[in-house]
Design an enzyme around this catalytic site. Sequence first.
Site, PDB file in Angstrom:
ATOM      1  N   ARG A 163      28.935  55.571  29.670  1.00 26.60           N
ATOM      2  CA  ARG A 163      29.512  54.347  29.882  1.00 26.60           C
ATOM      3  C   ARG A 163      30.821  54.025  29.129  1.00 26.60           C
ATOM      4  NH1 ARG A 163      32.461  53.131  33.153  1.00 26.60           N
ATOM      5  NH2 ARG A 163      30.772  53.983  34.620  1.00 26.60           N
TER       6      ARG A 163
ATOM      7  N   LYS B  64      51.286  41.845  24.205  1.00 21.99           N
ATOM      8  CA  LYS B  64      50.295  41.417  25.258  1.00 21.99           C
ATOM      9  C   LYS B  64      49.305  42.717  25.381  1.00 21.99           C
ATOM     10  CE  LYS B  64      52.945  38.236  27.890  1.00 21.99           C
ATOM     11  NZ  LYS B  64      53.792  37.735  29.130  1.00 21.99           N
TER      12      LYS B  64
ATOM     13  N   LYS C 186      62.119  33.917  18.710  1.00 24.83           N
ATOM     14  CA  LYS C 186      61.926  33.618  20.315  1.00 24.83           C
ATOM     15  C   LYS C 186      62.404  32.017  20.461  1.00 24.83           C
ATOM     16  CE  LYS C 186      58.359  35.302  22.505  1.00 24.83           C
ATOM     17  NZ  LYS C 186      59.253  36.075  23.374  1.00 24.83           N
TER      18      LYS C 186
ATOM     19  N   GLU D 119      65.679  36.329  21.063  1.00 18.64           N
ATOM     20  CA  GLU D 119      65.441  36.372  22.513  1.00 18.64           C
ATOM     21  C   GLU D 119      66.461  35.321  23.128  1.00 18.64           C
ATOM     22  OE1 GLU D 119      61.550  35.582  24.905  1.00 18.64           O
ATOM     23  OE2 GLU D 119      62.342  33.513  24.332  1.00 18.64           O
TER      24      GLU D 119
ATOM     25  N   ASP E  60      65.973  37.590  28.394  1.00 18.76           N
ATOM     26  CA  ASP E  60      64.684  37.331  29.094  1.00 18.76           C
ATOM     27  C   ASP E  60      64.982  36.596  30.585  1.00 18.76           C
ATOM     28  OD1 ASP E  60      61.977  36.747  28.932  1.00 18.76           O
ATOM     29  OD2 ASP E  60      62.292  34.571  28.501  1.00 18.76           O
TER      30      ASP E  60
END
Length: 283
Positions: free
Chosen positions: A103, A138, A170, A200, A221
């Site tokens: 597994r 992410k 950002k 960004e 973006d």
Amino acid sequence: MTLAPLPSILIEPIVRVALLEDLGRAGDITTDAIVPSDGRARVSLVARQAGVVAGLDLALMAFRLIDPTLSSSVMRGDGSHVAPGEAIATLEGPARGLLTAERVALNFLCHMSGIATATAGVVEAVRGTKARVIDIRKTLPGLRTVQKYAVRAGGGVNHRFGLDDGVLIKDNHIAVAGGVRTAIERARAAVGHMVKVEIEVDTLEQLAEALSFDIDAVLLDNMDPEELRRAVALVDGRAITEASGGITPANAGAVAATGVDLLSMGWLTQSARALDIGLDHLS
């Protein structure tokens, strides 16, 4: 380009943690009760779907950590395209070891092959353009190294691996700093000459402002294709252009056709569907 495997020293701790989680406090009580200690078996890892293989080294390591006497033979290594029913590798040795590691081995192999397959689909969608397909941060906790490796197996390339290997300014950084200029100047003053600085932007107006300062790349973006074309023209080769937000295999070609250098997608690592791979008993 040949896919370089991950060093064993990087993947062993990840596989070991997964095995310890599965073995719990008493080991595989089902297999130990049912399978004789001297039983032997020969099995094959078989693709149930078409896709791209990734994570085979982790799968084989799971088997070896449970029983080092298990032997394996690889037919289709990482980065290989496989058809339904095609064997990826065979393993032979003590049956208990094969069943106990099954597994965990398949979890890594199916998950990483799913990422590689999804990446390969987007790479194919942008073929004929200069755009490259990249991941972002992410990723699932503890699995970033192997998930980003799977992106490479699918023909993509990697964005930064963490907060320490590249500056990405950002919107919240800009807000706290009080403006684009302050954010960029502070970043440049703080990092070494080998560190890239990306910012960004959400609008063409922000882009124009950012281009008046010393930057290496711009993250465009959630811009539609027309905005992206205008952004690429405005940049005019002065920085690397990265398109991000809402990119899928269906629209990736249109995004790439705008002339951007990079297409980044968080879903490649965050939510790509696992490739169906099974363990078939041969003898």
